[in-house]
Structure formats: structure tokens, C-alpha cells
Design an enzyme around this catalytic site. Structure first.
Site, PDB file in Angstrom:
ATOM      1  N   ASP A 155       1.439  13.505 -20.003  1.00 54.00           N
ATOM      2  CA  ASP A 155       2.471  13.057 -19.076  1.00 54.00           C
ATOM      3  C   ASP A 155       2.711  11.553 -19.197  1.00 54.00           C
ATOM      4  O   ASP A 155       3.852  11.088 -19.138  1.00 54.00           O
ATOM      5  CB  ASP A 155       2.065  13.399 -17.644  1.00 54.00           C
ATOM      6  CG  ASP A 155       3.101  12.942 -16.632  1.00 54.00           C
ATOM      7  OD1 ASP A 155       4.235  13.433 -16.676  1.00 54.00           O
ATOM      8  OD2 ASP A 155       2.760  12.070 -15.808  1.00 54.00           O
ATOM      9  N   CYS A 180       0.870   2.884   3.601  1.00 51.01           N
ATOM     10  CA  CYS A 180       1.013   2.088   4.818  1.00 51.01           C
ATOM     11  C   CYS A 180       2.425   2.176   5.396  1.00 51.01           C
ATOM     12  O   CYS A 180       2.604   1.979   6.580  1.00 51.01           O
ATOM     13  CB  CYS A 180       0.668   0.630   4.528  1.00 51.01           C
ATOM     14  SG  CYS A 180       0.500  -0.376   6.008  1.00 51.01           S
ATOM     15  N   CYS A 237       0.834  -1.207   0.000  1.00 53.96           N
ATOM     16  CA  CYS A 237       0.000   0.000   0.000  1.00 53.96           C
ATOM     17  C   CYS A 237       0.869   1.257   0.000  1.00 53.96           C
ATOM     18  O   CYS A 237       1.851   1.350   0.735  1.00 53.96           O
ATOM     19  CB  CYS A 237      -0.919   0.008   1.209  1.00 53.96           C
ATOM     20  SG  CYS A 237      -2.026  -1.411   1.264  1.00 53.96           S
ATOM     21  N   CYS A 296      -9.807   7.072  25.808  1.00 54.82           N
ATOM     22  CA  CYS A 296      -8.747   6.626  26.714  1.00 54.82           C
ATOM     23  C   CYS A 296      -9.287   6.220  28.087  1.00 54.82           C
ATOM     24  O   CYS A 296      -8.729   5.335  28.739  1.00 54.82           O
ATOM     25  CB  CYS A 296      -7.716   7.738  26.892  1.00 54.82           C
ATOM     26  SG  CYS A 296      -6.933   8.264  25.349  1.00 54.82           S
TER      27      CYS A 296
END
Length: 636
Positions: free
Chosen positions: A606, A87, A84, A312
Site C-alpha cells: 500500500d 484531538c 493530534c 460529581c
């Protein structure tokens, strides 16, 4: 779970070493007359909590704020079978030498210790855990641990269909599958590998084997997949899925940018616009997810709000990395090596003291999102599998899954569609095969590229049928004054605050004269850079959405539809481009359509410039526009 009286727990806390070493290793106790004030206060807080909560739970897994950590995540490997683009850091991730990774026996030894102390849920992560050869055996060994109620796994799904029957027999009870897009072409572009159909097959297999819900993790990133929120929710209408939208989080190497994060409230607002009846579900204690359900749908959706609304206060999670380090907080950079102490021959009691020291130092909550972004932490691939976006990814548009790219006429692509159509046949739910057809789309076998973004399509119908823009008519009123300059000739943005919202549609076109050599390579999809038509199409959709950032005085428009089509013209050795945009608002979308056509043309240049520089971009023009006070326009 091993139960023990509170008095025994207190004795173990009191006789454990005073822990102030940052490594977590036990240190020499202070003499009675020289106690560490911080340690005394910490132990006092923990004793007080244990007196007030007479629960049979290990003191070593209870932090100074009373949180009991009954959930352990174990990374089985740092490796992954996908690549990925978001990642890992751009320069890659140096993997830990095999000798420094936990062995199977070490994993089971640590798991046994944690379960004995009160952990009742273990999740196996990676990297990609299903590429570890002995993953089935590890699950079977964990299943034998008395007191362990849940064994889960988080996977990218590539190997899931093949291994899931064995894993289920071994004792696997929960599955999370990472999937960030429902568009096959975008999936392949993101992960640099094929495999979308394998992930879909894995989801199907999990449903077939009775897993309910099957959790689908989707990391939401602005500019990449935030436009697919409604499509993911639509899946829960007929399938027992829990689609979990995860706020994009910062880790070392992903160059986190606040602008890429789509907050929970923004996502929820998007869903409520489509489904006002969306209802909140009760939250389980220690749950990280805020769960919702559309009445009448089989599945549900959840939000993991790590950044905008942390959880948390009820966190009960601990993590062991593949190299044996204990992390008490996903966002913390403090780690303790259990592997080193284990290999040095530490006793169970000594390991518990080390673990207790680390848990005892766990903070009340992690830092805010902007502070986290500045912290040094592992790349996520080295903690566990979760998708992240780099700061400057290749141009990827937010394209709806409602019309997967139809790029056919080339052998492997036709077979890809056939494989997917076959894949979903025979599912228990008759709607599943229909869903697959909607993902795949259909079309005649021609070298044709078509992409769409539709934010207002009925989510119950993920149809690939194009909706043509309305045919414009009537003479266009003209003006003898420029609207983007003030009385003194200075640039100024037009005030559209007083204009009514109307349906606006615009169509623009462009032509790229490639020449015979480049044309032939594009036609046969043989360019070294890849599929020029798909990339140009992606760029066109992305450009339409970014028009206000490219053209200084353009207003931002919330587009409800974007379609970019590219067709080959063999008589001219050219590619014809047509872009259409639609929105409801006080200002038109002709600039969005023109920008899409122009950027698609530039992208073609391109892609082909290495073959020929004799490429001509031309005929960029508005074909039609409808809506607005100036009337409709249609080029004859």
C-alpha cells in the site's frame, strides 16, 4: 479569600433576582404573590445548607447541593502547536475570531472576581496555554491576587523547558503535562509533529526546578496505548511523578466509542498483576483522582474515573472557555457568556448574579457515559487540552516503550537519538539519564526496523535488548483430521477449555519484492506517504493483536510479546519480514505471527503502490512454533 458572615451571604442570595433564564442573565423578579416554585425550592435548599455549614464561602459559588466551587480552570487560547489526530474532529475546528476571545484584562478581571468570592486555585489551560505570548505576565498578575493559593497549568510540554524558569519566578506552583506514549515514533505519528524530546526536556526541567510531584496526564485508549500502562508506572520508581491515567471521554467530533474506553478497574487489575503490593493512598477532599503507590517508588499513579466512577458529588470545579463562556460541568452543554455581560458593562454584583444562577443550575451529577456520547458538546480542544481518539484513526499499534523503534542510518534520526541522549545528561537523579537511554534504545546504524510489545518484561528494566524466541525442536505430530470442523463438516471453533496453559512461541516470515525503483525510495525513505518500514512495522504489531477479529475461528490470545522486524535485501530489491509472537495459554500463536507478517507485507504494498504495481508478496510461511500438545515445529 474574602470572608463574609453567613447572614450577609444569605442576604445576597435573597436579594438576587429569581433566575430561570437559560442564558444565565438576570430577569425581572416575580411579584411577591407570584414566586417561581422552582426558584423558591432552590433558594430554600441553598439557605438550609448555608445554615448547616457556617463557612465563610460565597453563596454564588455554592450550588443547590452544597458543593463549594473553589477551583477555576481558565482556557487562555483555542490554538495548539500540535495536530493530534484524535484531538479535533476530522474536518477540523473553526476557531473563534480573535476579537471574540477574552483579552488579558478580561481574564484578570474575572479571575479577580472569582478569587474574591472564594476560589483559591486557578489552572490555566488551552488549547496550548504556553503559546500565548503573555502567559508569563498573566501568571504574575494572578500571583498578586490575595487568597489565591495555587496557580497551575496544563500543557503539552513542547514549550515548557524554555518558559518554566520564567513561569516559576512569576508564581506558577503546579504543572500537568499531557503525554500519551513513551515511544518517540508513535508520538510523532500521533501528533503529526516532532517534539517528543521537547516534552521529555520539559519533564526534566520541572523536576530540576523542584516541582514535586510533576503530574503527567495520560489518556488511555484501547488499541493505542493501553499496553504502555506498566511502562508509565515504572517511571515513578525513580522520578517524582504523578502519572494520571484518564479514562477516554466523549466530546463533539471525537466519535466516542465505548470499546475504546479502558476502565479504571481494568487498568488497576493490570497494574496489580505486576505489582500486587500496590497500595491505595488517602484521597483529598474534592479530588478527582484515585491515587496509588508502589511501595518504595518515589512517585505515584492516579486514575481519573470520569466515565466509570464519576466524582460529581465532590466536584468543586468551574471552567471559563477562551471565548469567555462559563461551564459548570465539563460534560454539560449549557454555557453562559461572561464575556458578553462584561463587555456590556455589567457591574460586579450583576456578574455575581449571573455566575450564581449558572452554579445554582448545576446538576447533582452528569449523565451516564452512553448518554454523554449522544450529547452536543464542544470539541475538547475548545474547552481545554486533552487528548482523544477518533472513531477510525490510522492504524496505530499498542507498542511498548520498552523498545523504541530503531530506524537509523538516516541523518536526522541519528541526530534525534544523540539529542535525546544529551538532553538527559546531568539530571540530578542518576537514574534519569539511564531512563532516557532506555526510552531511546540503541543499535547499529543500519536501515532496520524493529518493534516489540512485551507485557511481562520486568518494569524495572525498560531495556531495548531483544529477547529471541526459544529455538523449536522435535518432529511435529500430524493429524489426518481438520480441527475447525465438526462431524458434519460445519465450521466450529475448537474448545481449548481443557488444555493446560503453556508457553507458546511462533515465528513467521514474508518477503515483498519491490522492484528497483520502489526499493530505492524505501531505502532512502523518500516515499511521499512517509516511512514505509515504520508504518508496515506498526501495522504488523497491530494485526497480531487483532488476529481473532480478522480470522473467524481464532481464539483471542493475550500476547505477552510481539516483535516485527523488516530488513532490506538489495540483491533482490526486496524487504524481508519476520514476526514473532509469544503468549502463555492453552492455544498457539502461529496465526498471530502469520497475520503480523502478512499485514506488514500488505502495508508495504500500500505504501509503494503509487510508485509501482509490479510488487510481489510471497513466501508467507511459519518458520517455527513451540509449546502445545502437538509438539514443536521448525522449518528446515
Amino acid at each position: 479569600m474574602a470572608a463574609r458572615p453567613v447572614s450577609r451571604m444569605l442576604q445576597r442570595v435573597l436579594r438576587s433576582s429569581v433566575r430561570s433564564c437559560s442564558s444565565g442573565a438576570p430577569v425581572t423578579q416575580h411579584r411577591p404573590g407570584e414566586p417561581s416554585q422552582t426558584a423558591v425550592e432552590e433558594l430554600a435548599r441553598r439557605r438550609q445548607f448555608l445554615r448547616e455549614h457556617a463557612a465563610p464561602f460565597s453563596a454564588f459559588l455554592t450550588d443547590s447541593f452544597g458543593r463549594q466551587h473553589s477551583y477555576l480552570r481558565i482556557s487562555l487560547t483555542e490554538k495548539c502547536n500540535l495536530r493530534c489526530q484524535y484531538c479535533m474532529p476530522e474536518e477540523g475546528v473553526p476557531l473563534t475570531p480573535k476579537a471574540d476571545l477574552l483579552t488579558t484584562e478580561e481574564i484578570l478581571t474575572l479571575a479577580r472576581l472569582f478569587v474574591k468570592e472564594g476560589v483559591d486555585k486557578i489552572r490555566l489551560t488551552g488549547g496550548e496555554p504556553l503559546i500565548r505570548p503573555d502567559v508569563v505576565d498573566i501568571v504574575a498578575q494572578l500571583h498578586r491576587l490575595e487568597g489565591l493559593r495555587t496557580i497551575g497549568i496544563t500543557t503539552n510540554g513542547i514549550n515548557l523547558a524554555r518558559l518554566l524558569p520564567q513561569l516559576q519566578k512569576a508564581g506558577l506552583s503546579a504543572i500537568n503535562i499531557s503525554l500519551d506514549t513513551l515511544v518517540p515514533a508513535k508520538f510523532e505519528f500521533i501528533v503529526r509533529r516532532k517534539g517528543f524530546h521537547k516534552v521529555m526536556e520539559g519533564i526534566h526541567k520541572a523536576i530540576e526546578l523542584g516541582y514535586s510531584p510533576v503530574k503527567v496526564n495520560c489518556v488511555v485508549m484501547r488499541g493505542l496505548n493501553e499496553d504502555e500502562l506498566l511502562d508509565f508506572v515504572a517511571l515513578t520508581e525513580g522520578l517524582p511523578l504523578d502519572v494520571r491515567f484518564i479514562e477516554y471521554m466523549p466530546f463533539d467530533g471525537n466519535k466516542w466509542n465505548f470499546k475504546k474506553m479502558v476502565s479504571y478497574k481494568e487498568m488497576l487489575d493490570t497494574l496489580r498483576q505486576q505489582w500486587p503490593e500496590l497500595e491505595k493512598l488517602p484521597e483529598e477532599e474534592s479530588s478527582t483522582a484515585k491515587a496509588f503507590k508502589v511501595p518504595g517508588f518515589r512517585g505515584q499513579v492516579s486514575f481519573i474515573t470520569s466515565m466509570s466512577e464519576h466524582f460529581c458529588g465532590t466536584c468543586n470545579r468551574l471552567r471559563i472557555t477562551a471565548d469567555g463562556n462559563l461551564k459548570v460541568c465539563l460534560f454539560g452543554n449549557s454555557e453562559v457568556s461572561l464575556r458578553d455581560h462584561l463587555r456590556a458593562g455589567a457591574s460586579e454584583e450583576e456578574l455575581l448574579q449571573i455566575i450564581g444562577a449558572a452554579v445554582g443550575r448545576k446538576k447533582r451529577q452528569h449523565a451516564g457515559m452512553f448518554s454523554i456520547a449522544q450529547m452536543k458538546n464542544r470539541p475538547m480542544i475548545l474547552i481545554e487540552l486533552l487528548l482523544m481518539l477518533q472513531d477510525s484513526p490510522p492504524a496505530i499499534p499498542s507498542i511498548s516503550s520498552q523498545d523504541p523503534f530503531r530506524v537509523q542510518g538516516i541523518g536526522h534520526r541519528v541526530s534525534f537519538s544523540n539529542q535525546m541522549a544529551t538532553l538527559w545528561k546531568g539530571c540530578r537523579d542518576p537514574r534519569t539519564s539511564l531512563l532516557a537511554q532506555r526510552w531511546l534504545g540503541s543499535g547499529p546504524p543500519q536501515r532496520h526496523c524493529s518493534s516489540r510489545l512485551d507485557s511481562d518484561t520486568n518494569p524495572k528494566c525498560l531495556s531495548a535488548v531483544s529477547r529471541a524466541p526459544a529455538t523449536p525442536s522435535g518432529p511435529p505430530p500430524t493429524s489426518d483430521q481438520l480441527t475447525h470442523v465438526d462431524a458434519e463438516g460445519r465450521a466450529a471453533m475448537v474448545d481449548v477449555g481443557g488444555k493446560p496453559d503453556t508457553e507458546r512461541v511462533a515465528v513467521a516470515s514474508a518477503v515483498v519484492l519491490l522492484g528497483p525503483v520502489a526499493f530505492k525510495l524505501v531505502q532512502k525513505n523518500q516515499l511521499k506517504k512517509g516511512d514505509a518500514l515504520v508504518v508496515a512495522q506498526l501495522a504488523g504489531v497491530q494485526a497480531a493483536k487483532q488476529t481473532s477479529q480478522l480470522i473467524p475461528l481464532c481464539h483471542h490470545v493475550a500476547l505477552s510479546h510481539v516483535e516485527v522486524q523488516l530488513e532490506l535485501d538489495s540483491t533482490r530489491h526486496a524487504v524481508g519480514i519476520q514476526a514473532s509472537c509469544r503468549a502463555r495459554g492453552p492455544t498457539g500463536v502461529e496465526m498471530e505471527a502469520l497475520t503480523a507478517a502478512a499485514v506488514a507485507a500488505l502495508t508495504l504494498y500500500d505504501m509503494c503502490k503509487a510508485v509501482s504495481r509490479d510488487i510481489v508478496l510471497g513466501e508467507i510461511k511459519l518458520i517455527s512454533k513451540t509449546g502445545g500438545q502437538r509438539g514443536d515445529f521448525h522449518r528446515t
